[in-house]
Design a protein around this motif. Sequence first.
Motif, mmCIF file in Angstrom:
data_model
loop_
_atom_site.group_PDB
_atom_site.id
_atom_site.type_symbol
_atom_site.label_atom_id
_atom_site.label_comp_id
_atom_site.label_asym_id
_atom_site.label_seq_id
_atom_site.Cartn_x
_atom_site.Cartn_y
_atom_site.Cartn_z
ATOM 1 N N LEU A 121 36.372 37.296 40.272
ATOM 2 C CA LEU A 121 35.232 37.521 40.290
ATOM 3 C C LEU A 121 34.555 36.168 40.062
ATOM 4 O O LEU A 121 33.408 36.006 41.163
ATOM 5 C CB LEU A 121 34.491 39.110 39.677
ATOM 6 C CG LEU A 121 35.375 39.874 39.620
ATOM 7 C CD1 LEU A 121 34.547 40.618 38.006
ATOM 8 C CD2 LEU A 121 34.289 40.683 40.788
ATOM 9 N N GLN A 122 34.391 35.040 39.300
ATOM 10 C CA GLN A 122 34.172 34.073 38.500
ATOM 11 C C GLN A 122 34.010 32.868 40.570
ATOM 12 O O GLN A 122 33.262 32.177 40.947
ATOM 13 C CB GLN A 122 34.839 33.475 38.004
ATOM 14 C CG GLN A 122 34.415 33.766 36.380
ATOM 15 C CD GLN A 122 34.945 32.972 35.530
ATOM 16 O OE1 GLN A 122 35.932 32.864 36.356
ATOM 17 N NE2 GLN A 122 35.111 34.015 33.983
ATOM 18 N N HIS A 123 35.220 33.035 41.060
ATOM 19 C CA HIS A 123 35.706 32.806 42.683
ATOM 20 C C HIS A 123 35.243 33.752 43.828
ATOM 21 O O HIS A 123 36.358 33.483 44.966
ATOM 22 C CB HIS A 123 37.510 32.779 42.712
ATOM 23 C CG HIS A 123 37.526 31.724 41.376
ATOM 24 N ND1 HIS A 123 37.375 31.740 40.314
ATOM 25 C CD2 HIS A 123 37.432 30.039 41.752
ATOM 26 C CE1 HIS A 123 37.711 30.508 39.953
ATOM 27 N NE2 HIS A 123 38.022 29.429 40.246
ATOM 28 N N GLY A 124 34.393 34.860 43.582
ATOM 29 C CA GLY A 124 33.744 35.214 44.678
ATOM 30 C C GLY A 124 34.823 36.885 45.251
ATOM 31 O O GLY A 124 34.546 36.822 46.085
ATOM 32 N N TRP A 125 36.068 36.786 44.123
ATOM 33 C CA TRP A 125 36.550 38.100 45.129
ATOM 34 C C TRP A 125 35.917 39.094 44.544
ATOM 35 O O TRP A 125 36.229 39.869 43.512
ATOM 36 C CB TRP A 125 37.579 38.232 44.584
ATOM 37 C CG TRP A 125 38.916 36.769 45.120
ATOM 38 C CD1 TRP A 125 38.823 35.603 45.140
ATOM 39 C CD2 TRP A 125 40.174 36.936 44.973
ATOM 40 N NE1 TRP A 125 39.347 35.063 45.280
ATOM 41 C CE2 TRP A 125 40.756 35.070 45.419
ATOM 42 C CE3 TRP A 125 41.553 37.709 44.984
ATOM 43 C CZ2 TRP A 125 42.143 35.192 45.653
ATOM 44 C CZ3 TRP A 125 42.636 36.848 44.929
ATOM 45 C CH2 TRP A 125 42.635 36.325 45.730
ATOM 46 N N LYS A 126 35.059 40.001 44.833
ATOM 47 C CA LYS A 126 33.824 40.697 44.411
ATOM 48 C C LYS A 126 34.313 42.606 45.307
ATOM 49 O O LYS A 126 34.178 43.439 44.515
ATOM 50 C CB LYS A 126 32.821 40.635 44.838
ATOM 51 C CG LYS A 126 32.220 39.610 43.867
ATOM 52 C CD LYS A 126 30.718 38.947 44.220
ATOM 53 C CE LYS A 126 30.602 37.867 43.180
ATOM 54 N NZ LYS A 126 30.789 37.899 41.890
ATOM 55 N N ASP A 127 35.389 42.229 46.568
ATOM 56 C CA ASP A 127 35.432 43.426 46.974
ATOM 57 C C ASP A 127 36.998 44.164 46.609
ATOM 58 O O ASP A 127 37.425 43.493 46.340
ATOM 59 C CB ASP A 127 35.425 42.880 48.649
ATOM 60 C CG ASP A 127 36.338 42.000 48.977
ATOM 61 O OD1 ASP A 127 37.454 42.740 49.207
ATOM 62 O OD2 ASP A 127 36.073 41.123 49.756
ATOM 63 N N SER A 128 36.673 45.390 47.100
ATOM 64 C CA SER A 128 37.410 46.389 46.342
ATOM 65 C C SER A 128 38.774 45.559 46.858
ATOM 66 O O SER A 128 40.180 45.394 46.002
ATOM 67 C CB SER A 128 37.575 47.911 46.967
ATOM 68 O OG SER A 128 36.848 48.569 46.416
ATOM 69 N N ARG A 129 39.433 45.346 48.329
ATOM 70 C CA ARG A 129 40.919 45.017 48.653
ATOM 71 C C ARG A 129 41.212 43.133 47.923
ATOM 72 O O ARG A 129 41.612 43.266 47.336
ATOM 73 C CB ARG A 129 40.253 44.564 49.738
ATOM 74 C CG ARG A 129 41.582 43.707 50.607
ATOM 75 C CD ARG A 129 41.610 43.381 51.998
ATOM 76 N NE ARG A 129 43.008 42.727 52.789
ATOM 77 C CZ ARG A 129 44.081 43.392 53.175
ATOM 78 N NH1 ARG A 129 44.111 44.204 52.815
ATOM 79 N NH2 ARG A 129 45.215 42.564 53.585
ATOM 80 N N SER A 130 39.980 42.722 47.803
ATOM 81 C CA SER A 130 40.165 40.940 47.062
ATOM 82 C C SER A 130 41.242 41.816 45.996
ATOM 83 O O SER A 130 42.055 41.220 44.686
ATOM 84 C CB SER A 130 39.168 40.142 47.152
ATOM 85 O OG SER A 130 38.938 39.638 48.579
ATOM 86 N N LEU A 131 40.190 42.801 44.975
ATOM 87 C CA LEU A 131 40.576 42.942 43.670
ATOM 88 C C LEU A 131 41.826 42.695 43.613
ATOM 89 O O LEU A 131 42.868 43.536 42.623
ATOM 90 C CB LEU A 131 39.563 43.386 42.412
ATOM 91 C CG LEU A 131 38.174 42.674 42.352
ATOM 92 C CD1 LEU A 131 37.253 43.408 42.178
ATOM 93 C CD2 LEU A 131 38.478 41.559 42.121
#
Length: 236
Positions: A173-183
């Motif tokens: 999250l700190q690096h901008g991975w905020k959407d479902s796919r990224s997580l």
Amino acid sequence: MEDSKMFDLCGILRVISIRIGLVALTLLVQAWLPAVASGETFSNYGDFAKSSLPQEILWKVLARNGKSKTYTQVFALDGGTVGIANFAVGGLASLYRLMDTQEYFGRSKKDMIDNYSSKCRPGNHKGNDIGWGCYSQKWWREGMVRFVHSSESHRIQNQAWLGQMKSTIEVALQHGWKDSRSLAIATGVANSMGGTGFKNLAAKHGWRPEQVLSAYVGNDAHRKRRRDAIDVAFPR
């Protein structure tokens, strides 16, 4: 009268021309804009934890809808491997902390964490337990089978895995991975490589989710199946 009709026709043509121009402009802008992953987005770990996404990742990505893992599995790998997230060695402690170990094993949480988690695979042993690990001990194996078939097993396994993934989710999250796919990518990689392994790989590839996923997969057949599961459950 004819002049009036001609004026109306010109007006209609202008409206049509404007609409065509707007459509063309929209398509042009869309072509230049970067792709944005669809689905729910999150700003902090708490929101992620309260959502249905952790359970979706567990079942659809890690377990591949039951084709790869199940909540009730207990087998001999690494001295004893359990459940939907393949809890083993150090990971077993996260289960012991949440369950009533006295009920299932007749032992305290401290005893189970200290002696039957990381110590399930002693020394240089690897592969299936053939007498050196926890699985080969009848009381442990039967107690764990009782647990995975209990009414509280799903909840505890979900909660334990979520706790293990907390640091991974927070750094993503700190690096901008905020959407479902990224997580899903972050936790899918971390579940395989560990939290540190994920962070090192992500840093190496500039914290770009798709590049990290591609680097993680390589030519490994198991990892290709995980990538395919992510693509199906959380398409770009």
